[in-house]
Design an enzyme around this catalytic site. Structure first.
Site, PDB file in Angstrom:
ATOM      1  CG  ASP A 188      34.948 -22.891  -0.128  1.00  0.00           C
ATOM      2  OD1 ASP A 188      34.486 -24.039  -0.143  1.00  0.00           O
ATOM      3  OD2 ASP A 188      35.999 -22.589   0.450  1.00  0.00           O
TER       4      ASP A 188
ATOM      5  CD  GLU B 220      35.892 -21.964   4.576  1.00  0.00           C
ATOM      6  OE1 GLU B 220      36.854 -21.697   3.859  1.00  0.00           O
ATOM      7  OE2 GLU B 220      34.709 -21.736   4.241  1.00  0.00           O
TER       8      GLU B 220
END
Length: 252
Positions: A33, A143
């Site tokens: 990420d 997330e």
């Protein structure tokens, strides 16, 4: 994904202009990420983007992977080792609470991990202030929905370009951007303690969370786990609660 990268690049440029700042900074963990965000901000602002590597008693491989991103993207970088500061602060807090017999050993690992994340946040904002940059977050849709981030830690950012992208879509972005395969295929980890991986901690895989977010059928146990995480972490996605404005009431 090429079109998405173009749109994300323009969005980042627009946000910098709107905020009247000079550029963008991201913490590079060596994970997929932050790597994608590193490549994106370098693409958006080639001369005004910065990647910050912040080892904190970390796995040396994570720092090496972050260096791969720096070399591959060409982004400017700086390394700030937070190990000593983390030890000083955690041990100081621990000693003070132990003196009144209030230190909770059962929560020590979590307190340690969250402190690392919050020290990294503070470091990024200090560096951002130095350059007049915005701090760019790395949370993806999975997330964000599950609340798998530290409140006022990696959740403390100015921009979240990956918020609407599932983990699998982040992998697609990574491939299109040219992120090294080694990083794309490694087990996702927040690097909070030795051997820690995201999926083992959450108890459900990213692929399953992605499927759930796409509205697909997942097994009942996984669905319960995902919904429970979402509900339990609602406070992370909201402003701090406040009481009603009592000025509207007659005070006696």
């Amino acid at each position: 994904m090429e079109k998405h990268i173009e749109q994300l690049t323009k969005w980042l440029q627009a946000k910098v202009e709107e905020a009247n700042v000079n550029g963008l900074v991201v913490g590079l963990s060596g994970g997929i990420d932050s790597s994608v965000v590193g490549y994106l901000i370098k693409k958006a602002l080639p001369n005004n983007s910065l990647g910050v590597v912040m080892p904190c008693k970390s796995n040396g491989q994570d720092e090496a992977d972050a260096q791969l991103v720096i070399e591959g993207s060409g982004i400017d970088s700086v390394t700030v080792d937070l190990s000593e500061q983390h030890d000083l602060l955690l041990n100081g807090i621990k000693t003070s609470l132990e003196s009144k017999n209030d230190w909770n050993v059962n929560n020590e690992q979590l307190a340690d991990a969250n402190l690392r994340a919050r020290l990294r946040m503070s470091t990024l904002y200090t560096i951002a202030t130095n350059y007049n940059y915005l701090v760019v977050g790395t949370d993806n849709a999975a997330e964000w929905y599950t609340g798998y981030f530290t409140k006022y830690g990696d959740g403390g950012v100015d921009l979240v370009p990956l918020l609407h992208y599932t983990k699998s879509e982040v992998r697609d972005l990574a491939r299109e951007l040219g992120v090294p395969d080694k990083i794309i295929t490694k087990d996702p980890s927040a690097g909070l303690w030795d051997g820690q991986t995201d999926e083992s901690e959450m108890g459900v895989s990213y692929d399953t969370i992605d499927a759930f977010l796409r509205g697909e059928k997942v097994d009942e146990e996984s669905e319960k786990t995902i919904i429970k995480m979402h509900e339990r972490t609602a406070h992370k996605r909201a402003l701090p609660p406040s009481p009603p404005d009592f000025h509207h009431f007659t005070l006696e």
